[in-house]
Motif scaffolding. Sequence first.
Motif, mmCIF file in Angstrom:
data_model
loop_
_atom_site.group_PDB
_atom_site.id
_atom_site.type_symbol
_atom_site.label_atom_id
_atom_site.label_comp_id
_atom_site.label_asym_id
_atom_site.label_seq_id
_atom_site.Cartn_x
_atom_site.Cartn_y
_atom_site.Cartn_z
ATOM 1 N N MET A 1 0.846 -1.192 0.000
ATOM 2 C CA MET A 1 0.000 0.000 0.000
ATOM 3 C C MET A 1 0.882 1.243 0.000
ATOM 4 S SD MET A 1 -2.961 1.159 2.723
ATOM 5 C CE MET A 1 -3.966 -0.262 2.338
ATOM 6 N N PRO A 2 0.890 2.042 -1.089
ATOM 7 C CA PRO A 2 1.774 3.203 -1.182
ATOM 8 C C PRO A 2 1.545 4.249 -0.105
ATOM 9 C CG PRO A 2 0.891 2.613 -3.340
ATOM 10 C CD PRO A 2 0.145 1.810 -2.330
ATOM 11 N N THR A 3 0.277 4.580 0.197
ATOM 12 C CA THR A 3 -0.017 5.638 1.144
ATOM 13 C C THR A 3 -1.019 5.164 2.184
ATOM 14 O OG1 THR A 3 -0.919 7.889 1.407
ATOM 15 C CG2 THR A 3 -1.808 6.541 -0.381
ATOM 16 N N THR A 4 -0.975 5.782 3.351
ATOM 17 C CA THR A 4 -1.935 5.455 4.400
ATOM 18 C C THR A 4 -3.212 6.280 4.271
ATOM 19 O OG1 THR A 4 -0.883 7.065 5.882
ATOM 20 C CG2 THR A 4 -0.135 4.774 6.025
ATOM 21 N N ALA A 5 -3.267 7.186 3.293
ATOM 22 C CA ALA A 5 -4.489 7.957 3.063
ATOM 23 C C ALA A 5 -5.634 7.009 2.715
ATOM 24 C CB ALA A 5 -4.277 8.960 1.931
ATOM 25 N N SER A 6 -6.774 7.206 3.339
ATOM 26 C CA SER A 6 -7.895 6.287 3.182
ATOM 27 C C SER A 6 -8.890 6.785 2.148
ATOM 28 C CB SER A 6 -8.612 6.104 4.522
ATOM 29 O OG SER A 6 -9.756 5.303 4.385
ATOM 30 N N GLY A 7 -9.650 5.848 1.567
ATOM 31 C CA GLY A 7 -10.727 6.194 0.658
ATOM 32 C C GLY A 7 -12.093 5.967 1.285
ATOM 33 N N SER A 8 -12.101 5.670 2.577
ATOM 34 C CA SER A 8 -13.353 5.429 3.293
ATOM 35 C C SER A 8 -13.430 6.334 4.514
ATOM 36 C CB SER A 8 -13.453 3.965 3.744
ATOM 37 O OG SER A 8 -13.394 3.078 2.652
ATOM 38 N N PHE A 9 -14.624 6.755 4.850
ATOM 39 C CA PHE A 9 -14.823 7.583 6.030
ATOM 40 C C PHE A 9 -14.505 6.791 7.293
ATOM 41 C CE2 PHE A 9 -17.559 9.912 3.042
ATOM 42 C CZ PHE A 9 -17.163 11.206 3.300
ATOM 43 N N GLN A 306 -18.282 8.711 -12.745
ATOM 44 C CA GLN A 306 -17.152 8.750 -11.818
ATOM 45 C C GLN A 306 -15.931 8.168 -12.516
ATOM 46 O OE1 GLN A 306 -17.803 6.724 -8.058
ATOM 47 N NE2 GLN A 306 -15.610 6.427 -7.733
ATOM 48 N N TYR A 307 -14.765 8.799 -12.304
ATOM 49 C CA TYR A 307 -13.538 8.292 -12.914
ATOM 50 C C TYR A 307 -12.374 8.471 -11.954
ATOM 51 C CZ TYR A 307 -12.224 13.170 -13.855
ATOM 52 O OH TYR A 307 -11.904 14.499 -13.723
ATOM 53 N N GLY A 308 -11.268 7.798 -12.265
ATOM 54 C CA GLY A 308 -10.067 7.882 -11.442
ATOM 55 C C GLY A 308 -9.684 6.531 -10.876
ATOM 56 N N GLU A 309 -8.394 6.191 -10.974
ATOM 57 C CA GLU A 309 -7.894 4.949 -10.396
ATOM 58 C C GLU A 309 -7.714 5.112 -8.884
ATOM 59 O OE1 GLU A 309 -7.708 2.327 -12.130
ATOM 60 O OE2 GLU A 309 -7.840 3.173 -14.154
ATOM 61 N N ASN A 310 -7.365 4.044 -8.213
ATOM 62 C CA ASN A 310 -7.084 4.066 -6.777
ATOM 63 C C ASN A 310 -5.580 3.955 -6.588
ATOM 64 O OD1 ASN A 310 -6.658 3.368 -4.027
ATOM 65 N ND2 ASN A 310 -8.735 2.536 -3.882
ATOM 66 N N VAL A 311 -4.963 4.956 -5.970
ATOM 67 C CA VAL A 311 -3.507 4.977 -5.827
ATOM 68 C C VAL A 311 -2.998 3.771 -5.036
ATOM 69 C CG1 VAL A 311 -3.492 6.359 -3.702
ATOM 70 C CG2 VAL A 311 -1.558 6.510 -5.292
ATOM 71 N N ASN A 312 -3.827 3.221 -4.161
ATOM 72 C CA ASN A 312 -3.419 2.072 -3.353
ATOM 73 C C ASN A 312 -3.691 0.733 -4.025
ATOM 74 O OD1 ASN A 312 -2.253 3.250 -1.060
ATOM 75 N ND2 ASN A 312 -4.262 3.708 -0.197
ATOM 76 N N ASP A 314 -3.632 0.461 -7.706
ATOM 77 C CA ASP A 314 -2.886 0.430 -8.964
ATOM 78 C C ASP A 314 -1.451 -0.028 -8.687
ATOM 79 O OD1 ASP A 314 -1.601 0.852 -11.371
ATOM 80 O OD2 ASP A 314 -2.570 2.770 -11.765
ATOM 81 N N SER A 315 -1.189 -1.315 -8.901
ATOM 82 C CA SER A 315 0.128 -1.875 -8.584
ATOM 83 C C SER A 315 1.216 -1.396 -9.539
ATOM 84 C CB SER A 315 0.065 -3.407 -8.617
ATOM 85 O OG SER A 315 -0.337 -3.869 -9.895
ATOM 86 N N ARG A 316 0.846 -0.927 -10.719
ATOM 87 C CA ARG A 316 1.840 -0.499 -11.690
ATOM 88 C C ARG A 316 2.299 0.935 -11.449
ATOM 89 N NH1 ARG A 316 0.571 0.022 -18.085
ATOM 90 N NH2 ARG A 316 -0.818 1.592 -17.218
ATOM 91 N N GLY A 318 0.692 3.205 -8.863
ATOM 92 C CA GLY A 318 0.306 3.813 -7.596
ATOM 93 C C GLY A 318 1.479 4.239 -6.732
ATOM 94 N N GLY A 319 2.455 3.351 -6.557
ATOM 95 C CA GLY A 319 3.624 3.707 -5.750
ATOM 96 C C GLY A 319 4.434 4.829 -6.361
ATOM 97 N N TYR A 320 4.497 4.841 -7.672
ATOM 98 C CA TYR A 320 5.211 5.889 -8.407
ATOM 99 C C TYR A 320 4.569 7.250 -8.144
ATOM 100 C CZ TYR A 320 8.404 6.858 -12.355
ATOM 101 O OH TYR A 320 9.435 7.281 -13.153
ATOM 102 N N VAL A 321 3.227 7.278 -8.198
ATOM 103 C CA VAL A 321 2.479 8.516 -7.964
ATOM 104 C C VAL A 321 2.671 8.990 -6.525
ATOM 105 C CG1 VAL A 321 0.147 9.494 -7.834
ATOM 106 C CG2 VAL A 321 0.786 8.032 -9.760
ATOM 107 N N HIS A 322 2.669 8.060 -5.593
ATOM 108 C CA HIS A 322 2.866 8.400 -4.178
ATOM 109 C C HIS A 322 4.216 9.071 -3.955
ATOM 110 C CE1 HIS A 322 3.041 8.087 0.148
ATOM 111 N NE2 HIS A 322 4.063 7.245 0.090
ATOM 112 N N GLU A 323 5.291 8.480 -4.475
ATOM 113 C CA GLU A 323 6.630 9.058 -4.299
ATOM 114 C C GLU A 323 6.751 10.397 -5.020
ATOM 115 O OE1 GLU A 323 9.356 8.127 -2.367
ATOM 116 O OE2 GLU A 323 7.667 7.033 -1.515
#
Length: 376
Positions: A1-9, A306-312, A314-316, A318-323
Amino acid sequence: MPTTASGSFSKIFNWDGVGTSSGDYTDITLDVQALNNTSVTILNSSAHYLYLGNTEKFDMAIFDLDSAGDLGDLTWEFSNGSNWTQFTPSIDREEPDGTAYGFTEDGAEHFPPQLMSTWATLTINSVNIYWVRVTAASVAGAPTVKRIQMRALNAYATTKEVFEFLQLEGVYSTPGSSITDFTSSTIPSKKSVQAYIAGAQSEIDYKTRKSWRPNVAYNEHYDFNFMGIRLNRRGAKRIFKVQIWEGDSYGTLKEGRNNEYFFNPDTGIVYFSRYFFLPARFGSFQSLAARYGGGEFIAPVRISYQYGENVNVDSREGGYVHELTRKLAAIAIVRNSDFGNIAVGGMDRVPLEAKVSGWHAEAQDALESLRAVELF
């Protein structure tokens, strides 16, 4: 998991508006995290409030309804630390007809931070977090909801993760007191760093023409195509509404292969299940204008989705975007804050200017790489 930011309340309550004991709050947090859950009723009466809360700030809530509500005017409020401040979510103003979201269909509300400058945590039912709540002036029919999604204000990286990237614990900590994140008293403050991260996210989305967080496109217009319509935004996940101009108003199509349209998220194409002529006010259907749409029937289809991938997920990428987000935010912090003339770099202490220059070059390379893999 690249980031600890959550997508759920962190917490969602349906409050009866009567008392403040735990029995007056119905915790529906887990009930609305997946589309296959049994739907729950919210805003049962004009006294009820829907509470949306999270440990970190958020800027969007997306609602997937099971049955539509019939509600009066909605009042939205955010917690200010001791009470509530009323505000108007901005997506209400994006509708061309001026109609506010009223829980009559799937949709979203956007909570821009610039409208919530005094937003602070508040304790509700023993939970001290950031809250937004909504109530209806009247309830002729209560909506039932299957899922409520959240978009974190900082979805690609948290302030704590940027703090760790800059290795600032040794800078801010004192004997007997360890600081592991930006606070209201650090320089820069946590609020400033949140803004830097938000800016980095926007830069990434803009320059790569992709996104790794939930977004909503309302009423995008398209020409009708019997072979299907490819949506403009990459990473479309689900359709809220497809409408076609019928000569005097827009008619809403029903989703499903055995109905009027269906959506393939793998290709981002909306396919029409039934062939039909566009309505036209021409004397003959033999004319090209009647067959292909002319005049008022130019671009007669409008779609909300609705559009947009999930950074956590997307294994290809997601980590790149996080860094990349951490580096862009760090560059903004160092350029706008005074840390002296050195910064930590692994086992070495290097000139700050050289460190920023290196991060900038790496960030530009990353942006180019993410943009290069986009398929048209």
